[in-house]
Design an enzyme around this catalytic site. Structure first.
Site, PDB file in Angstrom:
ATOM      1  N   ASN A 144     -41.282 -23.373 -15.200  1.00 32.18           N
ATOM      2  CA  ASN A 144     -42.781 -23.120 -14.347  1.00 32.18           C
ATOM      3  C   ASN A 144     -42.168 -23.077 -13.005  1.00 32.18           C
ATOM      4  O   ASN A 144     -41.986 -23.892 -12.535  1.00 32.18           O
ATOM      5  CB  ASN A 144     -43.545 -24.397 -14.748  1.00 32.18           C
ATOM      6  CG  ASN A 144     -44.977 -24.155 -14.256  1.00 32.18           C
ATOM      7  OD1 ASN A 144     -45.124 -22.806 -13.366  1.00 32.18           O
ATOM      8  ND2 ASN A 144     -45.663 -25.042 -14.302  1.00 32.18           N
ATOM      9  N   ASP A 150     -50.723 -21.560 -13.461  1.00 31.68           N
ATOM     10  CA  ASP A 150     -50.843 -22.162 -14.661  1.00 31.68           C
ATOM     11  C   ASP A 150     -52.130 -22.239 -15.492  1.00 31.68           C
ATOM     12  O   ASP A 150     -52.086 -21.620 -16.481  1.00 31.68           O
ATOM     13  CB  ASP A 150     -50.537 -23.767 -14.466  1.00 31.68           C
ATOM     14  CG  ASP A 150     -49.051 -24.078 -14.246  1.00 31.68           C
ATOM     15  OD1 ASP A 150     -48.370 -23.177 -13.982  1.00 31.68           O
ATOM     16  OD2 ASP A 150     -48.794 -25.258 -13.973  1.00 31.68           O
ATOM     17  N   GLY A 170     -47.107 -23.116 -19.237  1.00 35.30           N
ATOM     18  CA  GLY A 170     -47.101 -22.856 -17.740  1.00 35.30           C
ATOM     19  C   GLY A 170     -45.714 -22.005 -17.139  1.00 35.30           C
ATOM     20  O   GLY A 170     -45.568 -21.918 -16.036  1.00 35.30           O
ATOM     21  N   ASP A 337     -40.449  -4.197 -31.192  1.00 36.64           N
ATOM     22  CA  ASP A 337     -41.108  -5.013 -32.179  1.00 36.64           C
ATOM     23  C   ASP A 337     -41.651  -4.385 -33.462  1.00 36.64           C
ATOM     24  O   ASP A 337     -42.192  -3.204 -33.313  1.00 36.64           O
ATOM     25  CB  ASP A 337     -42.358  -5.744 -31.382  1.00 36.64           C
ATOM     26  CG  ASP A 337     -42.877  -6.898 -32.062  1.00 36.64           C
ATOM     27  OD1 ASP A 337     -42.079  -7.840 -32.487  1.00 36.64           O
ATOM     28  OD2 ASP A 337     -44.099  -6.830 -32.719  1.00 36.64           O
ATOM     29  N   GLU A 366     -36.683  -4.323 -34.122  1.00 33.70           N
ATOM     30  CA  GLU A 366     -36.657  -5.508 -34.850  1.00 33.70           C
ATOM     31  C   GLU A 366     -36.849  -4.902 -36.154  1.00 33.70           C
ATOM     32  O   GLU A 366     -37.780  -4.360 -36.675  1.00 33.70           O
ATOM     33  CB  GLU A 366     -37.899  -6.252 -34.338  1.00 33.70           C
ATOM     34  CG  GLU A 366     -37.936  -7.387 -35.103  1.00 33.70           C
ATOM     35  CD  GLU A 366     -39.152  -8.158 -35.501  1.00 33.70           C
ATOM     36  OE1 GLU A 366     -39.162  -9.246 -35.668  1.00 33.70           O
ATOM     37  OE2 GLU A 366     -40.238  -7.509 -35.099  1.00 33.70           O
TER      38      GLU A 366
HETATM   39 CA    CA Z   1     -46.930 -21.432 -13.957  1.00 31.59          CA
END
Ligand code: CA
Length: 620
Positions: A144, A150, A170, A337, A366
């Site tokens: 973070n 956040d 976060g 993906d 993938e």
């Molecule tokens: Ca953050």
């Protein structure tokens, strides 16, 4: 809770599909957005298709006048809230801003469009190759670096809860930038982030695989500028960045799902229908059409509508966004993906368009599939798929993963134990170039490697030694270097926070002081081999020769004109002594070998290999 979501989902669908509701809306015209929101001069491909979204926008007439830019066609679709503008940009068009006008009965809506100059300093588009070591990061769980992002007011998932594996924690792009030097020191050359596009879904949005915007980084990870900064800062350190692309599906909260341009924007079913997750439909000569359709067009999950790749508007929308990101941020490659769930011809056309614009850029799919033939089937120029050339350069080598797991945990036998690993590579003849496969020990969907080997430190080291000396492009998963552990049931357990990534963390394992002795040993072991690999082309592009395993011992070589590296893996639970006579064919005149980890010189005659250990020697 589940029933509520189910109902919500269907009410949403009714809304989207009902033309009556659309007609009942006011005739007021609005302009919500145009995508791509800007474009670039000097692109090889002159064609561009702009998606225009806004209430009743289809009732307007469009005017675009700018030297070198031609509005070729205005496409109206089922939903009057969309227009698709076919535009052609000549090579002489200059960078600059110009208006696109939308007129209705004398009323005018204006969007100021911009053609930006290509940023040549930024755009290296290097591609990822055998010289690289990829590090996979789940951005929400790494570090973070900016507490202010956040929780973002107005986004659906507002709560931050580090105690729950389902909530956001976060982590963000700044957190990754803050640790680029740590990664460089470890020997990492390439970053692969799980998707960072906006994922404004109500639940478990942290993983990023149900994007709700194609042109915007999730604000909880940072801004588009932050993402570009990550690429610039990585390039400064000689590192590359690849982007995780999801062609197959988007999130239910994406604006094109909440207000669909047309009925066949996504693959629709009378009721929620899941894919079968069976890749065999692509290569099975006896396949039932219904099975193939279900695999390709069924939804990956309830909150992940399946994109209709046969729809040309969908195709343009997805492909252009990828080109935009390469150009905007200066990307070096892609990871694709859920590769097997996509329409395969569409993927081949996508690859062609990308490489036409960026010849050096690389990508790998993938392929969580079963057996080397099934895996090789998806790769370019292979010997099996006679239908068409997929143009897919590399795949995630799940077969090699299962080979190394069996080598370390299984019991040696005719086809078992380390023989499975040997056999996997013996099947490399099925690929045009198996060295483009990405080899790995774990990732965000799999149990962490240290747990898979029963937290056995010797096996752990053996696995790392193999990963960094075998053919292919090695990939690490964040935290493997500090012995992070857990099984992927559920997968949130293998996505825990990197200790030290948060200011409030008691231990900081980004530093030697914060790590235990054992963690430091793991970190340094990996770092030593990774840096040896980085400085020695023999482990990057050197040829490979392997010997049939005997008595639980697997020996292989990597060699080029200047160097030979010998790798000996003892899969037994007991120490073994081997004579090197059998390997004379590749040892040639060498008399000794330098253990690249311990730095000890050994006479090549009889070598003692401790139980469940892999040794790496540079021959002298
Ligand atoms: Ca953050």
């Amino acid at each position: 809770m589940k029933i509520f979501n189910f109902l919500k989902h269907w009410i949403l669908w009714l809304f989207i599909l009902s033309p009556i509701i659309l007609k009942a809306q006011t005739n007021k015209v609005q302009l919500e957005r145009i995508e791509p929101m800007f474009w670039f001069t000097g692109m090889k491909q002159p064609k561009l298709q702009l998606l225009v979204h806004g209430a009743n926008i289809a009732s307007t007439t469009v005017l675009l006048i700018y030297p070198g830019v031609k509005l070729v066609k205005v496409n109206k679709v089922d939903n009057p809230n969309y227009l698709f503008l076919d535009v052609e940009i000549s090579s002489t068009a200059k960078a600059g801003k110009f208006p696109i006008e939308f007129n209705q009965n004398g009323k005018k809506l204006i969007y100021t469009y911009e053609l930006k100059q290509k940023d040549k300093s930024l755009n290296l588009h290097q591609g990822v190759d055998n010289s690289d070591l990829i590090y996979l990061i789940m951005p929400d769980r790494f570090s973070n670096g900016d507490k202010h992002n956040d929780v973002i007011e107005g986004m659906q998932e507002m709560a931050l809860n580090r105690d729950s594996m389902y909530y956001r924690h976060g982590g963000d792009i700044q957190g990754i930038i803050n640790h680029l030097d740590y990664l460089k020191d470890l020997g990492i050359t390439t970053l692969w982030l799980n998707p960072v596009l906006e994922n404004d879904q109500p639940k478990t949005s942290y993983h990023g695989y149900a994007n709700t915007e194609n042109y915007k980084i999730d604000r909880r990870f940072g801004t588009n500028e932050d993402y570009k900064k990550l690429v610039i800062e990585s390039h400064k350190r000689g590192m590359k960045v690849i982007k995780d692309l999801v062609h197959n599906h988007i999130g239910t909260e994406h604006f094109t799902i909440k207000d669909m341009p047309m009925k066949d924007w996504v693959n629709q079913w009378p009721k929620f229908t899941k894919t079968t997750y069976r890749e065999q439909v692509h290569m099975d000569p006896y396949v039932a059409k219904a099975d193939k359709e279900l695999m390709e067009n069924g939804w990956f999950d309830k909150h992940m509508p399946d994109m209709n790749h046969h729809n040309s508007y969908v195709k343009n929308y997805i492909t252009q966004s990828h080109i935009w990101w390469v150009e905007y941020a200066g990307l070096d490659g892609f990871r694709l993906d859920t590769y097997a769930y996509n329409d395969q011809k569409y993927m081949a056309e996508w690859a062609k368009e990308i490489t036409a614009e960026y010849p050096k850029i690389t990508f790998f799919g993938e392929t969580w599939v079963h057996g080397v033939p099934n895996q090789a089937y998806f790769t370019t120029g292979n010997k099996i798929n006679q239908g068409f050339d997929t143009k897919l350069q590399g795949v995630t080598d799940f077969q090699a993963l299962w080979g190394i797991n069996e080598a370390l945990n299984g019991k040696f036998g005719w086809m078992d134990g380390v023989v499975k690993l040997y056999n996997t590579f013996a099947n490399d003849f099925l690929y045009e170039d198996p060295t483009r496969n990405v080899v790995f020990l774990d990732n965000h969907d799999l149990s962490r490697f240290y747990s898979v080997v029963g937290e056995d430190f010797n096996k752990y080291k053996s696995g790392l030694a193999w990963l960094l000396t075998t053919r292919g492009i090695p990939q690490l998963y964040y935290g493997t270097e500090i012995l992070m552990k857990n099984f992927a049931s559920p997968d949130g357990l293998v996505r825990s926070d990197f200790p030290g990534g948060w200011e409030e963390d008691k231990k900081n394992k980004f530093t030697a002081q914060g790590r235990t002795n054992k963690e430091n040993e793991a970190f340094n072991y990996l770092k030593t081999i990774a840096n040896y690999r980085k400085n020695n082309p023999v482990l990057q592009t050197g040829k490979m020769m392997q010997f049939i395993p005997e008595d639980g011992i697997y020996v292989y070589f990597r060699y080029n004109n200047t160097k030979t590296v010998m790798v000996i893996m003892n899969s037994n639970t007991t120490e073994k002594s081997i004579s090197t006579d059998r390997y004379q064919e590749r040892i040639l005149t060498a008399k000794s070998g330098l253990d690249i980890v311990s730095n000890q010189l050994l006479v090549l005659k009889t070598i003692i290999i401790p139980a469940q250990t892999t040794l790496i020697f540079e021959l002298k």
